[in-house]
Design an enzyme around this catalytic site. Structure first.
Site, PDB file in Angstrom:
ATOM      1  N   LEU A  43      -6.879  -7.889 -53.582  1.00 56.56           N
ATOM      2  CA  LEU A  43      -7.219  -8.792 -54.132  1.00 56.56           C
ATOM      3  C   LEU A  43      -8.752  -8.547 -54.064  1.00 56.56           C
ATOM      4  CD1 LEU A  43      -5.365 -12.007 -52.573  1.00 56.56           C
ATOM      5  CD2 LEU A  43      -4.655 -10.178 -54.976  1.00 56.56           C
ATOM      6  N   LYS A  51      -5.091  -1.114 -35.450  1.00 57.56           N
ATOM      7  CA  LYS A  51      -5.541  -0.487 -35.352  1.00 57.56           C
ATOM      8  C   LYS A  51      -6.783   0.119 -33.843  1.00 57.56           C
ATOM      9  CE  LYS A  51      -5.913  -1.735 -40.118  1.00 57.56           C
ATOM     10  NZ  LYS A  51      -6.402  -3.205 -39.802  1.00 57.56           N
ATOM     11  N   HIS A  94      -9.173   3.236 -36.647  1.00 59.46           N
ATOM     12  CA  HIS A  94      -9.981   2.123 -38.513  1.00 59.46           C
ATOM     13  C   HIS A  94     -10.998   3.140 -39.244  1.00 59.46           C
ATOM     14  CE1 HIS A  94      -9.803  -2.183 -38.109  1.00 59.46           C
ATOM     15  NE2 HIS A  94     -10.772  -1.868 -39.318  1.00 59.46           N
ATOM     16  N   ILE A 136      -1.509  -5.038 -48.727  1.00 56.87           N
ATOM     17  CA  ILE A 136      -1.670  -5.573 -47.513  1.00 56.87           C
ATOM     18  C   ILE A 136      -2.502  -6.762 -47.893  1.00 56.87           C
ATOM     19  CG2 ILE A 136      -0.569  -4.041 -46.091  1.00 56.87           C
ATOM     20  CD1 ILE A 136      -3.428  -3.570 -45.505  1.00 56.87           C
ATOM     21  N   ASP A 160      -0.426  -6.292 -40.798  1.00 58.71           N
ATOM     22  CA  ASP A 160      -1.328  -5.378 -40.724  1.00 58.71           C
ATOM     23  C   ASP A 160      -2.721  -6.011 -39.728  1.00 58.71           C
ATOM     24  OD1 ASP A 160      -3.153  -3.395 -41.573  1.00 58.71           O
ATOM     25  OD2 ASP A 160      -4.500  -4.591 -41.642  1.00 58.71           O
ATOM     26  N   LYS A 172      -4.275 -10.750 -47.901  1.00 59.50           N
ATOM     27  CA  LYS A 172      -4.720 -11.248 -46.695  1.00 59.50           C
ATOM     28  C   LYS A 172      -4.363 -12.916 -47.411  1.00 59.50           C
ATOM     29  CE  LYS A 172      -7.756 -14.747 -44.536  1.00 59.50           C
ATOM     30  NZ  LYS A 172      -8.312 -15.572 -45.050  1.00 59.50           N
ATOM     31  N   SER A 173      -3.971 -13.834 -46.551  1.00 56.04           N
ATOM     32  CA  SER A 173      -4.428 -15.300 -46.795  1.00 56.04           C
ATOM     33  C   SER A 173      -3.517 -16.000 -45.444  1.00 56.04           C
ATOM     34  CB  SER A 173      -3.473 -15.883 -48.145  1.00 56.04           C
ATOM     35  OG  SER A 173      -3.930 -16.779 -48.729  1.00 56.04           O
ATOM     36  N   TYR A 180      -9.757  -7.539 -35.200  1.00 56.20           N
ATOM     37  CA  TYR A 180      -9.975  -9.121 -35.748  1.00 56.20           C
ATOM     38  C   TYR A 180      -9.297 -10.378 -35.019  1.00 56.20           C
ATOM     39  CZ  TYR A 180      -8.522  -5.506 -40.145  1.00 56.20           C
ATOM     40  OH  TYR A 180      -8.477  -5.221 -41.055  1.00 56.20           O
TER      41      TYR A 180
HETATM   42  N1  NAP Z   1      -9.357  -0.655 -42.663  1.00 55.90           N
HETATM   43  C1  NAP Z   1     -10.027  -1.792 -43.006  1.00 55.90           C
HETATM   44  O1  NAP Z   1     -10.995  -1.032 -42.637  1.00 55.90           O
HETATM   45  C2  NAP Z   1     -10.119  -2.801 -43.288  1.00 55.90           C
HETATM   46  C3  NAP Z   1     -10.623  -4.188 -44.123  1.00 55.90           C
HETATM   47  C4  NAP Z   1     -10.440  -4.569 -45.045  1.00 55.90           C
HETATM   48  C5  NAP Z   1      -9.371  -5.252 -44.490  1.00 55.90           C
HETATM   49  N2  NAP Z   1      -8.174  -4.593 -43.973  1.00 55.90           N
HETATM   50  C6  NAP Z   1      -7.099  -5.169 -43.883  1.00 55.90           C
HETATM   51  O2  NAP Z   1      -6.624  -5.805 -45.228  1.00 55.90           O
HETATM   52  C7  NAP Z   1      -6.635  -7.206 -45.824  1.00 55.90           C
HETATM   53  C8  NAP Z   1      -6.469  -7.684 -46.838  1.00 55.90           C
HETATM   54  O3  NAP Z   1      -8.026  -7.127 -47.190  1.00 55.90           O
HETATM   55  P1  NAP Z   1      -8.610  -8.346 -47.242  1.00 55.90           P
HETATM   56  O4  NAP Z   1      -8.624  -9.251 -46.129  1.00 55.90           O
HETATM   57  O5  NAP Z   1     -10.495  -8.004 -47.334  1.00 55.90           O
HETATM   58  O6  NAP Z   1      -8.950  -9.582 -48.924  1.00 55.90           O
HETATM   59  P2  NAP Z   1      -8.054  -9.163 -50.071  1.00 55.90           P
HETATM   60  O7  NAP Z   1      -6.587  -9.792 -49.926  1.00 55.90           O
HETATM   61  O8  NAP Z   1      -8.811  -8.772 -51.074  1.00 55.90           O
HETATM   62  O9  NAP Z   1      -8.722 -11.128 -50.374  1.00 55.90           O
HETATM   63  C9  NAP Z   1      -8.383 -11.773 -49.247  1.00 55.90           C
HETATM   64  C10 NAP Z   1      -9.063 -12.965 -49.867  1.00 55.90           C
HETATM   65  O10 NAP Z   1      -8.137 -13.441 -51.174  1.00 55.90           O
HETATM   66  C11 NAP Z   1      -7.849 -14.719 -51.149  1.00 55.90           C
HETATM   67  N3  NAP Z   1      -6.830 -15.157 -51.777  1.00 55.90           N
HETATM   68  C12 NAP Z   1      -5.233 -14.521 -51.177  1.00 55.90           C
HETATM   69  N4  NAP Z   1      -4.007 -14.811 -51.866  1.00 55.90           N
HETATM   70  C13 NAP Z   1      -4.901 -15.544 -53.055  1.00 55.90           C
HETATM   71  C14 NAP Z   1      -4.221 -15.937 -54.107  1.00 55.90           C
HETATM   72  N5  NAP Z   1      -2.858 -16.152 -54.444  1.00 55.90           N
HETATM   73  N6  NAP Z   1      -4.842 -16.762 -55.002  1.00 55.90           N
HETATM   74  C15 NAP Z   1      -6.246 -16.749 -54.431  1.00 55.90           C
HETATM   75  N7  NAP Z   1      -7.008 -16.040 -53.220  1.00 55.90           N
HETATM   76  C16 NAP Z   1      -6.268 -15.458 -52.683  1.00 55.90           C
HETATM   77  C17 NAP Z   1      -8.002 -15.198 -49.078  1.00 55.90           C
HETATM   78  O11 NAP Z   1      -7.786 -16.606 -49.194  1.00 55.90           O
HETATM   79  P3  NAP Z   1      -7.135 -18.157 -47.582  1.00 55.90           P
HETATM   80  O12 NAP Z   1      -6.910 -16.604 -46.650  1.00 55.90           O
HETATM   81  O13 NAP Z   1      -7.871 -18.713 -47.896  1.00 55.90           O
HETATM   82  O14 NAP Z   1      -5.700 -17.304 -49.255  1.00 55.90           O
HETATM   83  C18 NAP Z   1      -8.949 -13.890 -48.625  1.00 55.90           C
HETATM   84  O15 NAP Z   1     -10.190 -15.138 -49.093  1.00 55.90           O
HETATM   85  C19 NAP Z   1      -6.905  -7.555 -44.861  1.00 55.90           C
HETATM   86  O16 NAP Z   1      -6.247  -8.680 -44.294  1.00 55.90           O
HETATM   87  C20 NAP Z   1      -7.263  -6.753 -43.649  1.00 55.90           C
HETATM   88  O17 NAP Z   1      -5.543  -6.152 -42.801  1.00 55.90           O
HETATM   89  C21 NAP Z   1      -8.538  -3.022 -43.536  1.00 55.90           C
END
Ligand code: NAP
Length: 275
Positions: A192, A79, A112, A230, A49, A232-233, A54
């Protein structure tokens, strides 16, 4: 929901098969993104994704090419950014994204954000993009029930998927029910809670019982709840950990307990106030 696998898919109303677990790459800087996507694909992820905003579509495309997998094996989502909304500008935006991604189609193209006064004409452009084969399926992101109802009224169609912030601490059950009723897949972004709730003691207690990490419990909860998820890491160990969620099942009681933690805790932008 007990027999989930990394290859599990969900079918949307556009008959598209979406791998239920994907890798998000928001905030992954270009080089980090390249390595993260390559790692994820090597660990068995088949859904990536990204988004125009981005700034890493080119690296996502390079990682897919370098993975040695066939393009058809990967579910690729990007998006349409807010500044590009509108009919003609949307048609131009997809071409820019495809060029950066190094592919002639995406598996799903999402609006988006529900930009007022623009979103419905953008959707009409998405329908054209789908008819031309540049997107196999089309959907939205950050749409609330009112936006989905308006889209149906104005264009007569429903999106294949709605990507919204969704985790135990933020659950819009009305939206989830509306999506279910209309065959719209709910894709949980920030599953997360953007890393901001990983220390929750109730979560730790449950994670200890399953010998899993807190992050794995959040991902498994969302998968068992029937969402596309989805996380992210950019860290290979965590990318692998986040996909190592298919060898246990959360009990009905634990699912219920985790589902009771909603506190409308939003980590990203708030679409509920958008007219
Ligand atoms: N459509 C939209 O408006 C929108 C908005 C927000 C997000 N998104 C999508 O959703 C995806 C995920 O959301 P998000 O990036 O906001 O947050 P998330 O996946 O909820 O959390 C990511 C955070 O958690 C850390 N993390 C990941 N795996 C971990 C683990 N096993 N243990 C401890 N920490 C961990 C990551 O750090 P590290 O990378 O250092 O591991 C990062 O700081 C985005 O990347 C994007 O593709 C879409």
């Amino acid at each position: 929901m007990s027999n989930l696998e990394i290859t599990s898919i969900l079918k949307s109303n556009q008959s598209v098969s979406v791998p239920q677990l994907g890798l998000g790459v928001w905030k992954a800087r270009p080089k980090e993104c390249l390595e993260a996507v390559k790692s994820a694909l090597s660990f068995g992820y088949r859904h990536i994704d990204t988004a125009a905003i981005y700034g890493n579509e080119a690296e996502v495309g390079s990682a897919i090419q370098e993975s040695g997998l066939n393009r058809s094996e990967i579910f690729l989502v990007t998006k349409l950014w807010n500044a590009d909304q509108g009919y003609e500008s949307t048609l131009r935006a997809i071409d820019v994204s495809l060029k950066k991604l190094g592919t002639d189609y995406v598996d799903m193209y999402l609006i988006h954000f529900p930009v007022s006064g623009k979103r419905n004409e953008s959707w009409k452009a998405l329908e054209k993009i789908k008819s031309e084969g540049k997107a196999k399926s089309i959907g939205v992101s950050n749409f609330m029930v009112s936006h989905l109802k308006e889209l149906l009224k104005e264009t007569g169609t429903v999106p294949a998927m709605n990507q919204v912030e969704y985790h135990p601490f933020l659950q819009d059950t009305e939206l989830k029910e509306y999506c279910q009723k209309n065959g719209i897949l709910l894709e949980a972004y920030s599953p997360l809670a953007h890393g901001q709730k990983l220390e929750d003691s109730r979560l730790t207690k449950i994670a200890n019982r399953y010998h899993k990490s807190n992050a794995q419990i959040l991902i498994r909860w969302s998968l068992q709840a029937g969402n596309v998820v989805i996380p992210k890491s950019i860290n290979p160990t965590r990318i692998k950990e986040n996909a190592d969620v298919f060898d246990f099942v959360l009990s009905e009681n634990d699912m219920k307990e985790i589902s009771s933690w909603n506190e409308n805790f939003r980590t990203c932008w708030d679409p509920t106030t958008v007219e």
